[in-house]
Every structure is written in structure tokens, then in C-alpha cells.
Design a protein around this motif. Structure first.
Motif, mmCIF file in Angstrom:
data_model
loop_
_atom_site.group_PDB
_atom_site.id
_atom_site.type_symbol
_atom_site.label_atom_id
_atom_site.label_comp_id
_atom_site.label_asym_id
_atom_site.label_seq_id
_atom_site.Cartn_x
_atom_site.Cartn_y
_atom_site.Cartn_z
ATOM 1 N N ALA A 24 0.849 -1.058 0.084
ATOM 2 C CA ALA A 24 -0.178 -0.026 0.025
ATOM 3 C C ALA A 24 0.902 1.298 -0.086
ATOM 4 O O ALA A 24 0.566 2.344 -0.686
ATOM 5 N N VAL A 25 2.028 1.094 0.585
ATOM 6 C CA VAL A 25 2.846 2.332 0.857
ATOM 7 C C VAL A 25 3.338 2.850 -0.490
ATOM 8 O O VAL A 25 3.634 4.026 -0.939
ATOM 9 N N VAL A 26 3.844 1.786 -1.156
ATOM 10 C CA VAL A 26 4.423 1.855 -2.495
ATOM 11 C C VAL A 26 3.465 2.404 -3.529
ATOM 12 O O VAL A 26 3.925 3.207 -4.633
ATOM 13 N N PHE A 27 2.323 1.641 -3.513
ATOM 14 C CA PHE A 27 1.234 2.010 -4.314
ATOM 15 C C PHE A 27 0.762 3.350 -4.030
ATOM 16 O O PHE A 27 0.474 4.143 -5.032
ATOM 17 N N ALA A 28 0.921 4.063 -3.132
ATOM 18 C CA ALA A 28 0.507 5.303 -2.879
ATOM 19 C C ALA A 28 1.595 6.251 -3.452
ATOM 20 O O ALA A 28 0.968 7.137 -3.891
ATOM 21 N N GLY A 29 2.851 5.993 -3.445
ATOM 22 C CA GLY A 29 3.682 6.718 -4.017
ATOM 23 C C GLY A 29 3.575 6.624 -5.816
ATOM 24 O O GLY A 29 3.773 7.629 -6.221
ATOM 25 N N LEU A 30 3.400 5.550 -6.019
ATOM 26 C CA LEU A 30 3.335 5.164 -7.720
ATOM 27 C C LEU A 30 2.320 5.925 -8.180
ATOM 28 O O LEU A 30 2.159 6.440 -9.469
ATOM 29 N N MET A 157 -4.791 -11.440 -0.720
ATOM 30 C CA MET A 157 -5.124 -10.909 -1.673
ATOM 31 C C MET A 157 -6.173 -9.805 -1.493
ATOM 32 O O MET A 157 -6.424 -8.607 -1.577
ATOM 33 N N ILE A 158 -7.257 -10.236 -0.669
ATOM 34 C CA ILE A 158 -8.341 -9.225 -0.468
ATOM 35 C C ILE A 158 -7.943 -8.297 0.565
ATOM 36 O O ILE A 158 -8.313 -7.073 0.423
ATOM 37 N N LEU A 159 -6.991 -8.592 1.703
ATOM 38 C CA LEU A 159 -6.618 -7.551 2.549
ATOM 39 C C LEU A 159 -5.560 -6.442 1.727
ATOM 40 O O LEU A 159 -5.651 -5.448 2.218
ATOM 41 N N THR A 160 -4.764 -7.245 0.817
ATOM 42 C CA THR A 160 -4.027 -6.561 -0.015
ATOM 43 C C THR A 160 -4.925 -5.548 -0.847
ATOM 44 O O THR A 160 -4.407 -4.239 -0.833
ATOM 45 N N TRP A 161 -5.773 -5.701 -1.305
ATOM 46 C CA TRP A 161 -6.759 -4.903 -2.192
ATOM 47 C C TRP A 161 -7.274 -3.550 -1.334
ATOM 48 O O TRP A 161 -7.322 -2.508 -1.720
ATOM 49 N N PHE A 162 -7.709 -4.263 -0.077
ATOM 50 C CA PHE A 162 -8.261 -3.248 0.714
ATOM 51 C C PHE A 162 -7.318 -2.122 1.252
ATOM 52 O O PHE A 162 -7.317 -0.831 1.354
ATOM 53 N N ALA A 163 -6.013 -2.519 1.347
ATOM 54 C CA ALA A 163 -4.739 -1.811 2.049
ATOM 55 C C ALA A 163 -4.618 -0.784 0.822
ATOM 56 O O ALA A 163 -4.219 0.373 1.075
ATOM 57 N N MET A 164 -4.574 -1.237 -0.392
ATOM 58 C CA MET A 164 -4.248 -0.404 -1.458
ATOM 59 C C MET A 164 -5.153 0.668 -1.855
ATOM 60 O O MET A 164 -4.880 1.715 -2.187
ATOM 61 N N LEU A 165 -6.349 0.259 -1.596
ATOM 62 C CA LEU A 165 -7.670 1.540 -1.825
ATOM 63 C C LEU A 165 -7.444 2.449 -0.539
ATOM 64 O O LEU A 165 -7.830 3.801 -0.744
ATOM 65 N N ALA A 167 -4.757 3.336 0.857
ATOM 66 C CA ALA A 167 -3.305 3.647 0.848
ATOM 67 C C ALA A 167 -2.928 4.951 1.528
ATOM 68 O O ALA A 167 -2.120 5.134 2.421
ATOM 69 N N ASP A 168 -3.576 6.098 0.988
ATOM 70 C CA ASP A 168 -3.192 7.186 1.411
ATOM 71 C C ASP A 168 -3.555 7.396 3.107
ATOM 72 O O ASP A 168 -2.670 8.105 3.711
ATOM 73 N N ARG A 169 -4.794 6.819 3.577
ATOM 74 C CA ARG A 169 -4.882 6.851 5.019
ATOM 75 C C ARG A 169 -3.887 6.248 5.789
ATOM 76 O O ARG A 169 -3.766 6.517 6.815
ATOM 77 N N LEU A 170 -3.686 5.019 5.154
ATOM 78 C CA LEU A 170 -2.486 4.223 6.023
ATOM 79 C C LEU A 170 -1.171 5.026 5.889
ATOM 80 O O LEU A 170 -0.632 4.919 7.135
ATOM 81 N N VAL A 171 -0.756 5.729 5.197
ATOM 82 C CA VAL A 171 0.430 6.351 5.093
ATOM 83 C C VAL A 171 0.374 7.610 5.917
ATOM 84 O O VAL A 171 1.118 7.960 6.938
ATOM 85 N N LEU A 172 -0.826 8.290 6.074
ATOM 86 C CA LEU A 172 -0.850 9.453 6.947
ATOM 87 C C LEU A 172 -1.214 8.784 8.449
ATOM 88 O O LEU A 172 -0.615 9.415 9.411
ATOM 89 N N LEU A 173 -1.723 7.781 8.446
ATOM 90 C CA LEU A 173 -1.845 7.097 10.176
ATOM 91 C C LEU A 173 -0.638 6.527 10.504
ATOM 92 O O LEU A 173 -0.364 6.763 11.571
ATOM 93 N N LEU A 174 0.269 5.629 9.715
ATOM 94 C CA LEU A 174 1.162 5.101 10.134
ATOM 95 C C LEU A 174 2.621 5.858 10.174
ATOM 96 O O LEU A 174 3.221 5.988 11.058
ATOM 97 N N GLY A 175 2.697 6.784 8.900
ATOM 98 C CA GLY A 175 3.819 7.523 8.629
ATOM 99 C C GLY A 175 4.818 6.559 8.438
ATOM 100 O O GLY A 175 4.972 5.326 8.397
ATOM 101 N N SER A 176 6.220 7.228 8.254
ATOM 102 C CA SER A 176 7.214 6.506 8.069
ATOM 103 C C SER A 176 7.621 5.611 9.322
ATOM 104 O O SER A 176 7.961 4.475 8.975
ATOM 105 N N THR A 177 7.641 6.156 10.241
ATOM 106 C CA THR A 177 7.906 5.384 11.397
ATOM 107 C C THR A 177 7.079 4.268 11.808
ATOM 108 O O THR A 177 7.635 3.004 12.115
#
Length: 210
Positions: A24-30, A157-165, A167-177
Motif C-alpha cells: 500500500a505504501v509503495v502503491f500510494a507513491g506510484l 489478496m483481499i487484504l492487500t486490495w483493501f490496503a491499496m484502496l 493507501a493514502d490513509r494508511l500512509v497518514l496514519l502510520l507515517g514512515s515510523t
């Protein structure tokens, strides 16, 4: 090992090697700046392709090994070593076997469809997850366990799909740390599972039999 413990071990192995959060993190960047409808389409196609490849490896991997005259114990040792290398890259926060390098990232930024490359392969269905699919299927003893492994691949695969959708919220929530912490914990878990695969392979080695 009981069936429930084996299923849990297999699920963790698949989940860690596929890495929904890392994906998801890489997907958000790409896909930064791409319209949401196109991002959903990319996520759906890449996950579908990766799922087909992983399921194919899980079902036909044993047959291919047999045709190549590679014993399952030998592949368990080789696959365990491969997974251990991926565990090291996760633990020490360096690009893993299923990650993409800078050259691949630059290529994905050019014109063309990125659903197959680099999203489906090597990001989702990379060397680590493909090896894991064959290894966990090789540990099954009946059709129920085999079906459970296929279901776990589908669930990942389903979890990966949801994570990719998300992605932006995961990046904001988790951050790099946060992403780094998740990766390191996953690496430690994968290291233990990888060593167990090596032990299982050595236990079935003909020169150690008896």
C-alpha cells in the motif's frame, strides 16, 4: 504440529511475504496524482493478476519441482533461506525481495500500464511470496489443508486490495515510523518461520535419515 497451528503459521508466512502494508505504501507513491477511479482499477487488476500467479504456484508448484527432480525437502531448505534473506531486509529496514528498486520505480513512472509490472510482480507476487505459496502448500497433508492454503492466499489478496484502496490513509496514519515498525516486527516473525522451513527440510533430507 496441529492443523490449527499449521494453518496459522501458513497464514502468517503468506501475509508477511505478500506485505499488504508495504504494498500500500509503495502503491500510494506510484499512483500519486492519479484519479481515484483509475487507482481502484489498477489495484483490482494488479491484485487479480498476482492472485492468479500465486494460486498457480501453490497448485502446480509441486508438479514443477517433480519435473525438475527437486525434492520437497531440498526446496524447503532453499525456500527457507530465501525467506530468511527477506526477513533480514525487513528487520533491518532495507528493500526486500518483493520490493521494487529505483530503476523499476522510474520505469513505472513512464507511460504504460503498471498493473502487471511492478504492482502484480514483483511487488505483490514477488520471489518471497511465490516461494512461500509453494512451501506452505507442500506442508499440507490432505485436500482440506490444501483448500485452506488457497483460501488464505485469497484472503491475503483481499487484504492487500483493501490496503491499496486505503493507501493514502494508511500512509497518514502510520507515517514512515509506523511502517518501519510493522516491517521490523514482520521480519522477526518471518525469520522464525524461515528457520522452521529449513529445519523441516533438513529433517526430510536422505543423508540425515535414520
Amino acid at each position: 504440529m496441529s492443523i490449527s497451528a499449521s494453518i496459522l503459521s501458513s497464514f502468517i508466512t503468506l501475509l508477511v511475504t505478500i506485505g499488504p502494508i508495504e504494498t500500500a505504501v509503495v502503491f500510494a507513491g506510484l499512483t500519486a496524482g492519479i484519479h481515484r477511479s483509475e487507482r481502484i482499477s489498477l489495484a483490482t487488476r494488479s491484485v487479480t493478476i498476482a492472485a492468479a500467479v500465486l494460486l498457480l504456484f501453490a497448485v502446480a508448484g509441486g508438479v514443477v519441482l517433480s519435473l525438475l527432480h527437486i525434492s520437497l525437502p531440498a526446496f524447503r531448505v532453499a525456500g527457507g533461506v530465501l525467506l530468511f534473506l527477506q526477513a533480514l531486509t525487513l528487520t533491518f529496514s532495507s528493500p526486500g525481495l518483493s520490493s521494487i528498486n529505483e530503476g523499476e520505480r522510474r520505469e513505472s513512472e513512464g507511460p504504460g500500464d503498471i498493473a502487471v509490472f511492478p504492482l502484480a510482480f514483483p511487488l505483490i507476487a514477488g520471489p518471497g511470496s511465490l516461494s512461500a505459496a509453494v512451501l506452505v502448500m507442500g506442508r499440507t497433508g490432505n485436500w482440506i489443508e490444501g483448500g485452506s492454503v488457497l483460501a488464505m492466499i485469497a484472503a491475503c489478496m483481499i487484504l492487500t486490495w483493501f490496503a491499496m484502496l486505503a493507501a493514502d490513509r494508511l500512509v497518514l496514519l502510520l507515517g514512515s515510523t509506523g511502517a518501519d515498525v510493522v516491517g521490523r516486527i514482520s521480519g522477526v516473525l518471518l525469520a522464525g518461520l524461515a528457520v522452521q522451513f529449513v529445519f523441516d527440510g533438513l529433517a526430510g533430507a536422505p543423508f540425515l535419515a535414520g
